[in-house]
Design a protein around this motif. Sequence first.
Motif, PDB file in Angstrom:
ATOM      1  N   VAL A  36       0.853  -1.201   0.000  1.00  0.00           N
ATOM      2  CA  VAL A  36       0.000   0.000   0.000  1.00  0.00           C
ATOM      3  C   VAL A  36       0.884   1.244   0.000  1.00  0.00           C
ATOM      4  N   CYS A  37       1.879   1.260   0.858  1.00  0.00           N
ATOM      5  CA  CYS A  37       2.760   2.431   0.979  1.00  0.00           C
ATOM      6  C   CYS A  37       3.544   2.706  -0.309  1.00  0.00           C
ATOM      7  N   ALA A  38       3.878   1.651  -1.025  1.00  0.00           N
ATOM      8  CA  ALA A  38       4.678   1.820  -2.247  1.00  0.00           C
ATOM      9  C   ALA A  38       3.956   2.682  -3.275  1.00  0.00           C
ATOM     10  N   GLY A  39       2.643   2.646  -3.264  1.00  0.00           N
ATOM     11  CA  GLY A  39       1.891   3.441  -4.239  1.00  0.00           C
ATOM     12  C   GLY A  39       1.290   4.703  -3.638  1.00  0.00           C
ATOM     13  N   CYS A  40       1.726   5.062  -2.458  1.00  0.00           N
ATOM     14  CA  CYS A  40       1.143   6.213  -1.764  1.00  0.00           C
ATOM     15  C   CYS A  40       1.783   7.526  -2.220  1.00  0.00           C
ATOM     16  N   PRO A  41       0.960   8.513  -2.564  1.00  0.00           N
ATOM     17  CA  PRO A  41       1.513   9.793  -3.045  1.00  0.00           C
ATOM     18  C   PRO A  41       2.139  10.651  -1.945  1.00  0.00           C
ATOM     19  N   VAL A  42       1.918  10.287  -0.693  1.00  0.00           N
ATOM     20  CA  VAL A  42       2.481  11.114   0.394  1.00  0.00           C
ATOM     21  C   VAL A  42       3.465  10.308   1.256  1.00  0.00           C
ATOM     22  N   HIS A  43       4.159   9.398   0.611  1.00  0.00           N
ATOM     23  CA  HIS A  43       5.132   8.548   1.306  1.00  0.00           C
ATOM     24  C   HIS A  43       6.198   9.398   2.019  1.00  0.00           C
ATOM     25  N   GLY A  44       6.724  10.387   1.325  1.00  0.00           N
ATOM     26  CA  GLY A  44       7.783  11.236   1.899  1.00  0.00           C
ATOM     27  C   GLY A  44       7.345  11.989   3.147  1.00  0.00           C
ATOM     28  N   PRO A  45       6.256  12.761   3.050  1.00  0.00           N
ATOM     29  CA  PRO A  45       5.789  13.490   4.242  1.00  0.00           C
ATOM     30  C   PRO A  45       5.433  12.548   5.393  1.00  0.00           C
ATOM     31  N   CYS A  46       4.899  11.395   5.064  1.00  0.00           N
ATOM     32  CA  CYS A  46       4.524  10.423   6.093  1.00  0.00           C
ATOM     33  C   CYS A  46       5.766   9.938   6.831  1.00  0.00           C
ATOM     34  N   LEU A  47       6.789   9.576   6.099  1.00  0.00           N
ATOM     35  CA  LEU A  47       8.019   9.082   6.725  1.00  0.00           C
ATOM     36  C   LEU A  47       8.664  10.177   7.573  1.00  0.00           C
TER      37      LEU A  47
END
Length: 81
Positions: A36-47
């Motif tokens: 799910v995370c691999a296709g998430c558009p906000v991966h950077g801000p989330c991390l």
Amino acid sequence: MGSWIEHAACRDADPELFFPIGAVPSPEQLKAARRVCAGCPVHGPCLRFAVESGQSGGIWAGTTERERRAMREEVLHGART
Ligand code: SF4
């Protein structure tokens, strides 16, 4: 937390996948959450949020608590040198 959460790919996912009842997610849970995370558009801000705020539980941006702690220590150690 920021407006990025509105675009989170996990918003409609099973919460158990990202916040498993056991202290440590099973390999299957981790794999499914990472998909799910691999296709998430906000991966950077989330991390960034999870590491900077020291989120201790759950899977954030495909990372476990242990992985985030290591990242945090690396950042803090890097800041001292
Ligand atoms: S990167 Fe993963 S945990 Fe973070 S908002 Fe996206 S889907 Fe959720």
